[in-house]
Write a protein that holds these residues in place. Structure first.
Motif, PDB file in Angstrom:
ATOM      1  N   PRO A 153       0.835  -1.202   0.000  1.00 25.23           N
ATOM      2  CA  PRO A 153       0.000   0.000   0.000  1.00 25.23           C
ATOM      3  C   PRO A 153       0.867   1.248   0.000  1.00 25.23           C
ATOM      4  CG  PRO A 153       0.007  -1.013   2.178  1.00 25.23           C
ATOM      5  CD  PRO A 153       0.730  -1.954   1.262  1.00 25.23           C
ATOM      6  N   MET A 154       0.633   2.125  -0.961  1.00 22.74           N
ATOM      7  CA  MET A 154       1.450   3.316  -1.108  1.00 22.74           C
ATOM      8  C   MET A 154       0.788   4.530  -0.455  1.00 22.74           C
ATOM      9  SD  MET A 154       4.241   2.543  -2.714  1.00 22.74           S
ATOM     10  CE  MET A 154       4.774   0.887  -3.114  1.00 22.74           C
ATOM     11  N   SER A 155       1.626   5.492  -0.094  1.00 21.99           N
ATOM     12  CA  SER A 155       1.164   6.776   0.462  1.00 21.99           C
ATOM     13  C   SER A 155       0.356   6.589   1.740  1.00 21.99           C
ATOM     14  CB  SER A 155       0.346   7.541  -0.585  1.00 21.99           C
ATOM     15  OG  SER A 155       1.104   7.752  -1.751  1.00 21.99           O
ATOM     16  N   THR A 156       0.820   5.696   2.604  1.00 21.85           N
ATOM     17  CA  THR A 156       0.218   5.523   3.925  1.00 21.85           C
ATOM     18  C   THR A 156       1.326   5.635   4.977  1.00 21.85           C
ATOM     19  OG1 THR A 156       0.543   3.151   4.323  1.00 21.85           O
ATOM     20  CG2 THR A 156      -1.262   3.781   2.824  1.00 21.85           C
ATOM     21  N   PRO A 157       0.969   5.837   6.244  1.00 22.79           N
ATOM     22  CA  PRO A 157       1.990   5.889   7.295  1.00 22.79           C
ATOM     23  C   PRO A 157       2.718   4.558   7.499  1.00 22.79           C
ATOM     24  CG  PRO A 157      -0.054   6.923   8.043  1.00 22.79           C
ATOM     25  CD  PRO A 157      -0.362   6.209   6.762  1.00 22.79           C
ATOM     26  N   HIS A 158       2.198   3.477   6.880  1.00 20.96           N
ATOM     27  CA  HIS A 158       2.782   2.149   7.088  1.00 20.96           C
ATOM     28  C   HIS A 158       3.464   1.609   5.838  1.00 20.96           C
ATOM     29  CE1 HIS A 158       0.375   2.409  10.688  1.00 20.96           C
ATOM     30  NE2 HIS A 158      -0.739   2.479   9.969  1.00 20.96           N
ATOM     31  N   THR A 159       3.587   2.435   4.803  1.00 18.66           N
ATOM     32  CA  THR A 159       4.167   1.960   3.547  1.00 18.66           C
ATOM     33  C   THR A 159       5.589   1.444   3.746  1.00 18.66           C
ATOM     34  OG1 THR A 159       2.804   3.417   2.193  1.00 18.66           O
ATOM     35  CG2 THR A 159       4.868   2.651   1.226  1.00 18.66           C
ATOM     36  N   GLY A 160       6.401   2.216   4.427  1.00 14.55           N
ATOM     37  CA  GLY A 160       7.788   1.816   4.635  1.00 14.55           C
ATOM     38  C   GLY A 160       7.910   0.535   5.432  1.00 14.55           C
ATOM     39  N   ARG A 161       7.104   0.410   6.473  1.00 12.52           N
ATOM     40  CA  ARG A 161       7.145  -0.807   7.289  1.00 12.52           C
ATOM     41  C   ARG A 161       6.740  -2.022   6.466  1.00 12.52           C
ATOM     42  NH1 ARG A 161       3.578  -0.555  12.514  1.00 12.52           N
ATOM     43  NH2 ARG A 161       1.908  -0.910  11.006  1.00 12.52           N
ATOM     44  N   SER A 162       5.722  -1.859   5.629  1.00 15.51           N
ATOM     45  CA  SER A 162       5.277  -2.975   4.789  1.00 15.51           C
ATOM     46  C   SER A 162       6.377  -3.400   3.820  1.00 15.51           C
ATOM     47  CB  SER A 162       4.019  -2.576   4.010  1.00 15.51           C
ATOM     48  OG  SER A 162       2.943  -2.303   4.880  1.00 15.51           O
ATOM     49  N   LEU A 163       7.070  -2.413   3.241  1.00 11.73           N
ATOM     50  CA  LEU A 163       8.158  -2.747   2.329  1.00 11.73           C
ATOM     51  C   LEU A 163       9.295  -3.432   3.057  1.00 11.73           C
ATOM     52  CD1 LEU A 163       9.565  -2.635  -0.412  1.00 11.73           C
ATOM     53  CD2 LEU A 163      10.321  -0.315   0.159  1.00 11.73           C
ATOM     54  N   LEU A 164       9.652  -2.935   4.230  1.00 11.03           N
ATOM     55  CA  LEU A 164      10.722  -3.570   4.999  1.00 11.03           C
ATOM     56  C   LEU A 164      10.369  -5.019   5.335  1.00 11.03           C
ATOM     57  CD1 LEU A 164      12.004  -0.871   7.524  1.00 11.03           C
ATOM     58  CD2 LEU A 164      13.324  -2.034   5.745  1.00 11.03           C
ATOM     59  N   GLU A 165       9.115  -5.275   5.648  1.00 12.83           N
ATOM     60  CA  GLU A 165       8.698  -6.646   5.929  1.00 12.83           C
ATOM     61  C   GLU A 165       8.886  -7.526   4.693  1.00 12.83           C
ATOM     62  OE1 GLU A 165       4.697  -6.262   7.266  1.00 12.83           O
ATOM     63  OE2 GLU A 165       5.263  -5.578   9.279  1.00 12.83           O
ATOM     64  N   ARG A 166       8.557  -6.995   3.524  1.00  7.29           N
ATOM     65  CA  ARG A 166       8.753  -7.757   2.285  1.00  7.29           C
ATOM     66  C   ARG A 166      10.238  -8.061   2.067  1.00  7.29           C
ATOM     67  NH1 ARG A 166       4.853  -7.208  -1.978  1.00  7.29           N
ATOM     68  NH2 ARG A 166       2.789  -7.080  -1.032  1.00  7.29           N
ATOM     69  N   ILE A 167      11.085  -7.054   2.276  1.00  2.00           N
ATOM     70  CA  ILE A 167      12.524  -7.242   2.069  1.00  2.00           C
ATOM     71  C   ILE A 167      13.072  -8.295   3.030  1.00  2.00           C
ATOM     72  CG2 ILE A 167      14.787  -6.114   2.119  1.00  2.00           C
ATOM     73  CD1 ILE A 167      13.349  -3.494   1.421  1.00  2.00           C
ATOM     74  N   THR A 168      12.642  -8.218   4.294  1.00  2.00           N
ATOM     75  CA  THR A 168      13.099  -9.178   5.297  1.00  2.00           C
ATOM     76  C   THR A 168      12.626 -10.578   4.971  1.00  2.00           C
ATOM     77  OG1 THR A 168      13.094  -7.445   6.995  1.00  2.00           O
ATOM     78  CG2 THR A 168      13.080  -9.722   7.758  1.00  2.00           C
ATOM     79  N   GLU A 169      11.349 -10.705   4.578  1.00  2.00           N
ATOM     80  CA  GLU A 169      10.794 -12.015   4.231  1.00  2.00           C
ATOM     81  C   GLU A 169      11.517 -12.639   3.037  1.00  2.00           C
ATOM     82  OE1 GLU A 169       6.736 -11.108   3.580  1.00  2.00           O
ATOM     83  OE2 GLU A 169       6.243 -10.930   5.721  1.00  2.00           O
ATOM     84  N   ALA A 170      12.065 -11.788   2.154  1.00  2.00           N
ATOM     85  CA  ALA A 170      12.806 -12.294   0.996  1.00  2.00           C
ATOM     86  C   ALA A 170      14.220 -12.734   1.367  1.00  2.00           C
ATOM     87  CB  ALA A 170      12.867 -11.220  -0.093  1.00  2.00           C
ATOM     88  N   GLY A 171      14.610 -12.537   2.630  1.00  2.00           N
ATOM     89  CA  GLY A 171      15.924 -12.965   3.091  1.00  2.00           C
ATOM     90  C   GLY A 171      17.061 -12.060   2.666  1.00  2.00           C
ATOM     91  N   LEU A 172      16.752 -10.785   2.374  1.00  2.00           N
ATOM     92  CA  LEU A 172      17.771  -9.860   1.897  1.00  2.00           C
ATOM     93  C   LEU A 172      18.405  -9.106   3.062  1.00  2.00           C
ATOM     94  CD1 LEU A 172      15.921  -8.309  -1.184  1.00  2.00           C
ATOM     95  CD2 LEU A 172      17.354 -10.352  -1.081  1.00  2.00           C
ATOM     96  N   THR A 173      19.716  -8.901   2.965  1.00  2.81           N
ATOM     97  CA  THR A 173      20.444  -8.098   3.946  1.00  2.81           C
ATOM     98  C   THR A 173      20.284  -6.626   3.597  1.00  2.81           C
ATOM     99  OG1 THR A 173      22.060  -9.856   4.280  1.00  2.81           O
ATOM    100  CG2 THR A 173      22.691  -7.635   4.973  1.00  2.81           C
ATOM    101  N   ILE A 174      19.853  -5.823   4.571  1.00  3.44           N
ATOM    102  CA  ILE A 174      19.464  -4.433   4.316  1.00  3.44           C
ATOM    103  C   ILE A 174      20.473  -3.475   4.926  1.00  3.44           C
ATOM    104  CG2 ILE A 174      17.637  -2.709   4.598  1.00  3.44           C
ATOM    105  CD1 ILE A 174      15.750  -5.110   5.227  1.00  3.44           C
ATOM    106  N   HIS A 175      20.830  -2.442   4.156  1.00  2.00           N
ATOM    107  CA  HIS A 175      21.552  -1.283   4.689  1.00  2.00           C
ATOM    108  C   HIS A 175      20.581  -0.112   4.688  1.00  2.00           C
ATOM    109  CE1 HIS A 175      25.093   1.386   5.394  1.00  2.00           C
ATOM    110  NE2 HIS A 175      24.253   2.267   4.868  1.00  2.00           N
ATOM    111  N   GLN A 176      20.350   0.456   5.860  1.00  4.34           N
ATOM    112  CA  GLN A 176      19.396   1.561   5.958  1.00  4.34           C
ATOM    113  C   GLN A 176      20.109   2.894   5.751  1.00  4.34           C
ATOM    114  OE1 GLN A 176      15.973   1.104   8.405  1.00  4.34           O
ATOM    115  NE2 GLN A 176      16.229   3.117   9.345  1.00  4.34           N
ATOM    116  N   LEU A 177      19.578   3.703   4.844  1.00  5.01           N
ATOM    117  CA  LEU A 177      20.094   5.039   4.584  1.00  5.01           C
ATOM    118  C   LEU A 177      19.479   6.027   5.570  1.00  5.01           C
ATOM    119  CD1 LEU A 177      19.697   4.872   0.695  1.00  5.01           C
ATOM    120  CD2 LEU A 177      21.792   4.470   2.011  1.00  5.01           C
ATOM    121  N   ASP A 178      19.938   7.276   5.506  1.00  7.32           N
ATOM    122  CA  ASP A 178      19.429   8.300   6.415  1.00  7.32           C
ATOM    123  C   ASP A 178      17.943   8.572   6.153  1.00  7.32           C
ATOM    124  OD1 ASP A 178      21.968   8.594   7.454  1.00  7.32           O
ATOM    125  OD2 ASP A 178      22.462  10.344   6.230  1.00  7.32           O
TER     126      ASP A 178
END
Length: 216
Positions: A153-178
């Motif tokens: 879901p785009m343009s919501t207060p939870h968009t970023g969290r939803s994307l991070l959950e997808r990235i984590t579920e895919a088993g990807l190592t994440i570097h967080q930018l500022d």
């Protein structure tokens, strides 16, 4: 970079009021100019603008332009990665929006350097409103991009969290930018201009706020 051409009535509509559609489009053009200039100074093998609309004289040299495709923003973002994977197979790709004219080259150059990319699968730039201003993939493919972005879901207060959950579920190592603030409202615009007082965006905002009939 993914962007809309700065056409009055089609961009930055949440800035109207207090600004007119023409002033909002001018602010969008300034944000585009600042972001494109910054990204032009960051080392890259390919600079790709995925555009909704037609390019104008705000586009600097050295950029390849392709049209956006897809229905919702989630599909258009995924399609942007598909374009990058097609044009630069095997290369990492960073997707940035047009709403953060305060972005500095230093915020990207170090975390995206060859020395720091080892072991990183994805880069994530959180936005202050709960969204995200950047997403990078070390090995982008159309299939991976669709898996991460389709249905978020785009343009919501939870968009970023939803994307991070997808990235984590895919088993990807994440570097967080500022974390950066997106320009959506007049309050956002003033905050961002204060963070980048010498930018095109700050100058355009100052001129717009001096225009007759514009109030806070």
């Amino acid at each position: 970079m993914i962007a809309k051409a700065p056409v009055p009535g089609r961009v930055k509509t949440r800035l109207t009021p207090p600004f007119t559609p023409q002033q909002a489009a001018g602010l969008a053009e300034a944000a585009l100019g600042d972001t494109l200039h910054t990204l032009s100074t960051v080392p890259a093998g390919l600079r790709l603008l995925v555009l909704d609309g037609e390019p104008g004289d705000w586009l600097p040299p050295g950029w390849q332009v392709v049209p956006q495709s897809g229905v919702g923003l989630d599909e258009r973002l995924a399609a942007a990665f598909a374009h990058a994977a097609r044009l630069a197979p095997g290369a990492p790709a960073l997707l940035v929006g047009m709403d953060t004219p305060q972005l500095s080259a230093a915020a990207l150059a170090e975390p995206l350097s060859a020395a720091r990319r080892a072991g990183v699968d994805a880069w994530y730039g959180p936005a202050a409103d709960g969204g995200f201003w950047a997403l990078g993939l070390a090995r982008p493919t159309p299939e991976l991009a669709a898996r991460l972005l389709h249905g978020v879901p785009m343009s919501t207060p939870h968009t970023g969290r939803s994307l991070l959950e997808r990235i984590t579920e895919a088993g990807l190592t994440i570097h967080q930018l500022d974390e950066l603030a997106d320009v959506d409202t007049a309050e956002d615009a003033r905050r961002v201009a204060a963070e980048a007082p010498h930018s095109r965006f700050a100058a355009r905002l100052h001129g717009a706020e001096l225009a007759p009939g514009v109030t806070g």
